[in-house]
Design a protein around this motif. Structure first.
Motif, PDB file in Angstrom:
ATOM      1  N   THR A  79       6.421  -0.134 -14.249  1.00 35.10           N
ATOM      2  CA  THR A  79       6.744   1.004 -13.365  1.00 35.10           C
ATOM      3  C   THR A  79       8.223   0.991 -13.006  1.00 35.10           C
ATOM      4  O   THR A  79       8.908   2.039 -13.018  1.00 35.10           O
ATOM      5  CB  THR A  79       5.892   0.929 -12.081  1.00 35.10           C
TER       6      THR A  79
ATOM      7  N   ARG B  50       2.690   1.815  -3.409  1.00 35.42           N
ATOM      8  CA  ARG B  50       1.818   2.320  -4.474  1.00 35.42           C
ATOM      9  C   ARG B  50       1.514   3.806  -4.253  1.00 35.42           C
ATOM     10  O   ARG B  50       1.427   4.587  -5.215  1.00 35.42           O
ATOM     11  CB  ARG B  50       0.536   1.497  -4.537  1.00 35.42           C
ATOM     12  N   GLU B  51       1.342   4.173  -2.990  1.00 36.10           N
ATOM     13  CA  GLU B  51       1.109   5.591  -2.698  1.00 36.10           C
ATOM     14  C   GLU B  51       2.333   6.424  -3.088  1.00 36.10           C
ATOM     15  O   GLU B  51       2.195   7.534  -3.639  1.00 36.10           O
ATOM     16  CB  GLU B  51       0.794   5.773  -1.212  1.00 36.10           C
TER      17      GLU B  51
ATOM     18  N   SER C 206      10.693   9.480  -8.527  1.00 39.75           N
ATOM     19  CA  SER C 206      11.101  10.195  -9.751  1.00 39.75           C
ATOM     20  C   SER C 206      12.147  11.257  -9.428  1.00 39.75           C
ATOM     21  O   SER C 206      12.014  12.440  -9.764  1.00 39.75           O
ATOM     22  CB  SER C 206       9.866  10.840 -10.413  1.00 39.75           C
TER      23      SER C 206
ATOM     24  N   GLN D 208       0.817  -1.209   0.000  1.00 39.34           N
ATOM     25  CA  GLN D 208       0.000   0.000   0.000  1.00 39.34           C
ATOM     26  C   GLN D 208       0.861   1.274   0.000  1.00 39.34           C
ATOM     27  O   GLN D 208       0.658   2.193  -0.801  1.00 39.34           O
ATOM     28  CB  GLN D 208      -0.938   0.002   1.211  1.00 39.34           C
ATOM     29  N   SER D 209       1.872   1.314   0.886  1.00 40.26           N
ATOM     30  CA  SER D 209       2.736   2.511   0.973  1.00 40.26           C
ATOM     31  C   SER D 209       3.563   2.673  -0.302  1.00 40.26           C
ATOM     32  O   SER D 209       3.822   3.803  -0.751  1.00 40.26           O
ATOM     33  CB  SER D 209       3.657   2.419   2.192  1.00 40.26           C
TER      34      SER D 209
ATOM     35  N   ILE E 125       4.575   5.698  -5.371  1.00 34.95           N
ATOM     36  CA  ILE E 125       4.633   5.751  -6.850  1.00 34.95           C
ATOM     37  C   ILE E 125       3.695   6.832  -7.355  1.00 34.95           C
ATOM     38  O   ILE E 125       4.044   7.631  -8.244  1.00 34.95           O
ATOM     39  CB  ILE E 125       4.290   4.374  -7.447  1.00 34.95           C
ATOM     40  N   SER E 126       2.486   6.875  -6.789  1.00 33.53           N
ATOM     41  CA  SER E 126       1.494   7.875  -7.225  1.00 33.53           C
ATOM     42  C   SER E 126       1.975   9.299  -6.972  1.00 33.53           C
ATOM     43  O   SER E 126       1.690  10.221  -7.763  1.00 33.53           O
ATOM     44  CB  SER E 126       0.166   7.646  -6.481  1.00 33.53           C
ATOM     45  N   LYS E 127       2.687   9.491  -5.867  1.00 35.71           N
ATOM     46  CA  LYS E 127       3.168  10.830  -5.503  1.00 35.71           C
ATOM     47  C   LYS E 127       4.456  11.210  -6.246  1.00 35.71           C
ATOM     48  O   LYS E 127       4.950  12.343  -6.135  1.00 35.71           O
ATOM     49  CB  LYS E 127       3.430  10.909  -4.007  1.00 35.71           C
ATOM     50  N   GLY E 128       5.047  10.249  -6.997  1.00 33.97           N
ATOM     51  CA  GLY E 128       6.284  10.521  -7.718  1.00 33.97           C
ATOM     52  C   GLY E 128       7.500  10.515  -6.816  1.00 33.97           C
ATOM     53  O   GLY E 128       8.543  11.120  -7.156  1.00 33.97           O
ATOM     54  N   THR E 129       7.423   9.839  -5.700  1.00 35.96           N
ATOM     55  CA  THR E 129       8.524   9.802  -4.721  1.00 35.96           C
ATOM     56  C   THR E 129       9.798   9.275  -5.344  1.00 35.96           C
ATOM     57  O   THR E 129      10.906   9.679  -4.959  1.00 35.96           O
ATOM     58  CB  THR E 129       8.118   8.927  -3.511  1.00 35.96           C
TER      59      THR E 129
END
Length: 627
Positions: A470, A418-419, A427, A415-416, A421-425
């Motif tokens: 990803t 995927r979160e 990148s 869960q953490s 990845i969504s926030k671009g951590t």
């Protein structure tokens, strides 16, 4: 009594109204609820001869079956009383009291013959009750026994029953007891004391001569000797000499009965309790109340249609019902035990298959216990198919539970990630190594989760595959890595994925192999238990044939002693024919087993295709054990 409605009094089982026989549904329901073996004692005889009193004594009661005090017959049809057997544990004593034969008020004696025949067919001990003596008149009144071959067929073949085939009736007929009531003579022959059994055998001696009257007089004697090789006789004094008390015998105290009669009655009951056998069909098929009820329905339905009951057809019809029920009982046991013993999800397929093998063996055993005359193993194949389908269902259930469990765990652990990845951590420069660290932490935590089941690796592999795009994107955008490092990381990533896919494929191949091995075990277990059952059935048939042979040998010896040499010679020919059939059956055993095994094996390999791939090594060894 397990599964038996407590019976405080008898109930009419077969009604005889308007010259038509019908089965009473309420009584049939009681009878068919009995799952234990039944010892069936039926009594027949002329009306007003005290049959019902003897049956009440067997029930341990003074009253129960109706006792008549007038010249009218009280019992109509056949009445039944089911009781716990006083001496045989896990057996039920079924008492059948029949309406009096020869009732002048009936006018038509046709149903008398059918009542007599039904009593013979249903009972394991058949009691014939008569008055005063065993003489010419008493034997003339036994004309019903001479009609049995006309009222009952053994085989379904349209051909007439040959003389040598009449011995087959012995395999279906009960033991015979003759009860002589109000006996007043001395038990002596030529001044020498004799036993009641010797008295009976003396009464059954054939009369010499060719006159039609003599032949008619000999006919019931010959039939009794032929159909009932095991015979017993009891004589009874008058129970009480006070006529007023005699008309209400059910109310008479034990102390008021004549001592000799009390002793004789006690001996009769003791003999029945100790020696009356459970009802067994030809071939050693044990009969419980359910089977007896089904047979009765078939017999009465056939009689009502105007046809003659065929014992072979009745047994085959019963086998169809029983074998179908045996399949369901075995399958139910398998499902219940699997649900109880399999701890879902199992870590490996073998864990589930080990339980399956154990439960399947029990299920086959239950089927073998409750089935009989399974022609061409039709019902056994049906069971194999059901169990294979049920096994596949449990395998799918096991996989689904494991998959769901693993997916739930990975969703929670990732869960953490995927979160992030969504926030671009990830990148950012150095993001790929940070991503890998998070991923490896998820894998390590996942591996430590207990009881994930056999789909743990597969679900993990699918999870990692879902992250592949990803991960590749994060790797390519990580500015802290050189192009060469990116290429090496990408190559390493693909290599690890390929290895995991290879391991997953290998695991699937192992599971397929395990399933094939389970089908092989299923095949072998079915063959082994079938062989054991058929050997037991064959031995029972041989025992039965030997009993028939022994009975014929004794009868031949007696005919020679009485001077009937032609009849003794005919008996000798019958014995030779029977012995020849037994020798032929023995000589055909090996080839018959090979044919039966080949046919059954072919059927099993269609149902269990995995067994066919492994069967070559085991089939020859299995074949040898049947020779």
């Amino acid at each position: 009594m397990a599964s038996v409605v407590p019976m405080e009094a008898p109930i009419c089982l077969v009604e005889n109204r308007d010259r038509k026989l019908t089965v009473n549904p309420k009584a049939l329901q009681i009878l068919t609820s009995i799952t234990k073996p039944v010892v069936v004692v039926a009594i027949v005889g002329l009306y007003r001869t005290g049959k019902s009193y003897l049956m009440n004594r067997l029930a341990g009661k003074n009253a129960g079956f109706a006792l008549g005090a007038t010249v009218q017959s009280e019992t109509k049809g056949i009445w039944m009383w089911c009781l716990p057997h006083p001496r045989k544990l896990d057996h039920v004593l079924v008492l059948l009291d029949t309406e009096g034969l020869g009732d002048v008020e009936k006018g038509d004696s046709t149903n008398d013959s059918w009542i007599f025949a039904l009593a013979v067919l249903l009972s394991s001990t058949f009691v014939y009750n008569s008055m005063n003596t065993i003489n010419h008149q008493a034997l003339e009144q036994m004309q019903y026994v001479t009609e049995l071959t006309e009222l009952i067929k053994i085989k379904s073949s349209p051909q007439a029953v040959r003389e040598e085939d009449s011995a087959e009736f012995v395999g279906f007929f009960p033991d015979f007891v003759w009860a002589v009531r109000d006996f007043t003579l001395e038990l002596k022959i030529n001044g020498c004391p004799i036993t009641p059994d010797e008295y009976l055998e003396n009464g059954l001696k054939l009369i010499k001569g060719n006159h039609p009257k003599i032949q008619r007089a000999n006919l019931p004697r010959e039939c009794i000797r032929k159909f009932f090789p095991k015979r017993k006789c009891f004589i009874f004094d008058c129970p009480i000499y006070d006529k007023k008390l005699l008309t209400c015998l059910q109310n008479v105290q034990e102390s008021q009965l004549e001592p000799a009669f009390k002793s004789q009655t006690n001996n009769f009951c003791s003999y029945i309790f100790s020696n009356a056998k459970p009802k067994i069909l030809s071939g050693g098929i044990m009969v419980n109340g359910n089977r007896l009820g089904k047979l009765l329905e078939t017999y009465v339905r056939t009689i009502s249609s105007g046809d003659v009951p065929c014992l072979e057809n009745a047994v085959l019809s019963l086998a169809q019902i029983e074998n179908s029920a045996a399949v369901q009982k075995a399958a139910k046991h398998y499902v219940e035990q699997m649900a109880l013993k399999v701890d879902f999800p199992t870590e490996t397929l073998q864990d589930l298959l080990s339980v399956h093998t154990e439960c399947e063996k029990e299920a086959i055993s239950i089927f073998m216990k409750h089935s009989f005359k399974d022609e061409n193993q039709k019902f056994q194949k049906e069971l194999v198919q059901i169990l294979e389908t049920k096994k596949d269902g449990f395998i799918r259930q096991n996989e689904e539970i494991s998959t769901k469990c693993c997916q739930t765990q990975l969703e929670y652990l990732s869960q953490s990630l995927r979160e992030a990845i969504s926030k671009g951590t990830f990148s950012v420069p150095g993001g790929y190594n940070l991503f890998k660290k998070e991923k490896e932490e998820i894998i390590n935590n996942y591996l430590q989760v207990p009881r994930k089941g056999l789909k743990a690796d597969e679900v993990l592999q699918r999870f990692l595959q879902s992250l592949a795009v990803t991960e590749e994107s994060i790797l390519q955008t990580d500015q802290a890595l050189t192009e060469q490092e990116k290429a090496l990381q990408a190559e390493q990533f693909k290599k690890e994925a390929a290895e995991k896919e290879k391991l997953l494929l290998k695991q699937q191949q192992i599971e397929m192999q395990k399933n094939m091995e389970a089908q092989q075990k299923s095949y072998e277990e079915n063959i082994i238990q079938l062989k054991r059952k058929m050997e037991e059935e064959r031995n029972k048939i041989l025992e039965e044939q030997n009993r028939i042979l022994d009975a014929k040998l004794k009868e031949q010896k007696r005919l020679l002693e009485e001077g009937f040499h032609e009849k003794a010679e005919e008996m000798n020919r019958q014995m030779e024919n029977l012995q020849e059939k037994m020798r032929e059956a023995e000589s055909k055993k090996s080839s018959w087993w090979a044919t039966a095994l080949d046919a059954f094996s072919t059927g099993l390999m269609i149902i269990l295709p995995g067994a066919g791939k492994l069967i070559g090594l085991g089939l020859n060894a299995l074949s040898r054990c049947f020779k």
